[in-house]
Design a protein around this motif. Structure first.
Motif, mmCIF file in Angstrom:
data_model
loop_
_atom_site.group_PDB
_atom_site.id
_atom_site.type_symbol
_atom_site.label_atom_id
_atom_site.label_comp_id
_atom_site.label_asym_id
_atom_site.label_seq_id
_atom_site.Cartn_x
_atom_site.Cartn_y
_atom_site.Cartn_z
ATOM 1 N N ALA A 1 37.974 50.247 44.734
ATOM 2 C CA ALA A 1 37.055 48.994 44.587
ATOM 3 C C ALA A 1 37.886 47.981 43.470
ATOM 4 C CB ALA A 1 36.071 49.278 45.318
ATOM 5 N N LEU A 2 37.691 48.096 42.282
ATOM 6 C CA LEU A 2 38.419 47.593 40.981
ATOM 7 C C LEU A 2 39.767 46.936 41.247
ATOM 8 C CD1 LEU A 2 36.430 48.680 38.831
ATOM 9 C CD2 LEU A 2 35.972 46.539 39.252
ATOM 10 N N ARG A 3 40.389 48.143 41.569
ATOM 11 C CA ARG A 3 41.632 48.525 41.479
ATOM 12 C C ARG A 3 42.341 47.878 42.886
ATOM 13 N NH1 ARG A 3 40.977 53.704 39.847
ATOM 14 N NH2 ARG A 3 41.320 54.110 37.845
ATOM 15 N N ASN A 4 42.049 47.622 44.115
ATOM 16 C CA ASN A 4 42.531 46.579 45.075
ATOM 17 C C ASN A 4 41.569 45.362 44.982
ATOM 18 O OD1 ASN A 4 43.792 49.134 46.611
ATOM 19 N ND2 ASN A 4 41.746 49.978 46.830
ATOM 20 N N GLN A 5 41.024 44.696 43.998
ATOM 21 C CA GLN A 5 40.035 43.652 43.780
ATOM 22 C C GLN A 5 39.477 43.057 45.249
ATOM 23 O OE1 GLN A 5 44.865 41.852 43.458
ATOM 24 N NE2 GLN A 5 43.396 40.959 41.726
ATOM 25 N N GLN A 6 38.724 44.508 45.201
ATOM 26 C CA GLN A 6 37.741 43.738 46.530
ATOM 27 C C GLN A 6 36.042 43.893 45.819
ATOM 28 O OE1 GLN A 6 37.664 48.090 48.060
ATOM 29 N NE2 GLN A 6 39.150 47.467 49.380
ATOM 30 N N ILE A 7 36.042 44.116 44.472
ATOM 31 C CA ILE A 7 34.739 43.197 43.913
ATOM 32 C C ILE A 7 34.564 41.633 43.723
ATOM 33 C CG2 ILE A 7 32.185 43.850 42.112
ATOM 34 C CD1 ILE A 7 33.841 46.538 42.695
ATOM 35 N N ALA A 8 34.250 41.260 44.311
ATOM 36 C CA ALA A 8 33.977 39.646 44.497
ATOM 37 C C ALA A 8 34.209 38.829 42.644
ATOM 38 C CB ALA A 8 33.050 38.516 45.271
ATOM 39 N N ALA B 1 37.345 40.219 40.930
ATOM 40 C CA ALA B 1 38.826 40.278 42.019
ATOM 41 C C ALA B 1 39.806 39.774 41.015
ATOM 42 C CB ALA B 1 37.960 40.029 43.396
ATOM 43 N N LYS B 2 39.165 38.853 40.252
ATOM 44 C CA LYS B 2 40.928 38.268 39.682
ATOM 45 C C LYS B 2 41.577 38.568 38.818
ATOM 46 C CE LYS B 2 39.067 33.428 39.897
ATOM 47 N NZ LYS B 2 38.664 32.684 39.442
ATOM 48 N N TYR B 3 40.344 40.561 38.404
ATOM 49 C CA TYR B 3 41.180 41.031 36.939
ATOM 50 C C TYR B 3 42.204 41.920 37.866
ATOM 51 C CZ TYR B 3 37.635 39.077 33.827
ATOM 52 O OH TYR B 3 37.214 38.563 33.159
ATOM 53 N N THR B 4 43.373 41.870 37.194
ATOM 54 C CA THR B 4 45.121 42.568 37.600
ATOM 55 C C THR B 4 45.377 43.986 36.766
ATOM 56 O OG1 THR B 4 46.356 41.119 36.294
ATOM 57 C CG2 THR B 4 45.558 40.411 38.660
#
Length: 234
Positions: free
Chosen positions: A92-99, A102-105
């Motif tokens: 979820a983190l890698r897909n920026q799915q946690i609000a 989400a800004k962390y790449t």
């Protein structure tokens, strides 16, 4: 996160030495499964309960089954593998799915920090403070609908909170994320009566600026996936 191998049902005979569980398969065979959970598993390891095991044919593994779920036989499940939350949240983190994140790449796992510790995830992005994220699996339920952590005394858990507070003092962002691995709970709280020292460490860390997040899960014998936020009473 789908299980790599289809799970098979079983009946728990006993859990012992923390990481071992004797189980009865539907065909009458008794096998020993690996239990990837160092906690007390309070309320989840009663002999005779229905569980789900993941078989493997890895020649490097002595035990050919891993205990993954408790089936409450009322439509609800509990995930007992404490390694699952990191895999679920990592995706979820890698897909920026946690609000909130989400800004962390840039998502890095198991990064050394503090005093001989490793953070579950270090998140980075241009123009944002580094974010140190620790994840805890929550499986204890003593009141209907309420999940609690921890289920036993955890000096290691208290140390993690202290380390996170130290990162905030250095100018970084730090957060504790509690993932409720139960489908029958919608709220979260600390089990302060089980480990008062952890409760004090939590209060100190939060006062220092450590953020707290609680999320639920969707669990079935096919997969474990992240669900929406759980109400945090801590």
């Amino acid at each position: 996160m789908r299980f790599q191998t289809p799970l098979v049902p079983a009946t728990l005979i006993r859990r012992y030495k923390r990481f071992l569980a004797d189980c009865l398969l539907p065909d009458g065979r008794e096998i020993t499964a690996h239990c990837a959970n160092p906690g007390s598993m309070m309320g989840l390891a009663q002999p005779g309960c229905k569980i789900w095991l993941e078989p493997n044919d890895d020649p490097r593994k002595k035990l050919k089954y891993g205990w993954r779920l408790v089936d409450h036989e009322n439509g609800h499940f509990t995930g007992v593998d404490t390694g699952v939350p990191n895999r679920v949240l990592g995706n979820a983190l890698r897909n920026q799915q946690i609000a909130p994140f989400a800004k962390y790449t840039d998502v890095q796992a198991e990064v050394k920090y503090g005093q001989n510790s490793r953070i579950d995830y270090l998140l980075r992005a241009p123009d944002l403070p580094d974010l140190y994220l620790e994840i805890k699996s929550v499986t204890l339920c003593r009141q209907g609908g309420l999940a609690e952590f921890p289920d036993s005394v955890t000096k290691r858990g208290a140390k993690h909170l202290e380390e996170l507070a130290g990162m905030v003092l250095q100018g970084h962002r730090a957060a504790m994320l509690y993932l409720v691995q139960r489908t029958d709970c919608t709220a979260f709280d600390l089990a302060r009566d089980i480990d008062p020292a952890y409760g004090r460490a939590f209060d100190t860390a939060r006062a220092a600026g450590v953020e707290t997040f609680c999320f639920g899960t969707q669990i079935s014998p096919e997969a474990v996936d992240m669900a929406g936020p759980a109400a945090c009473r801590a």
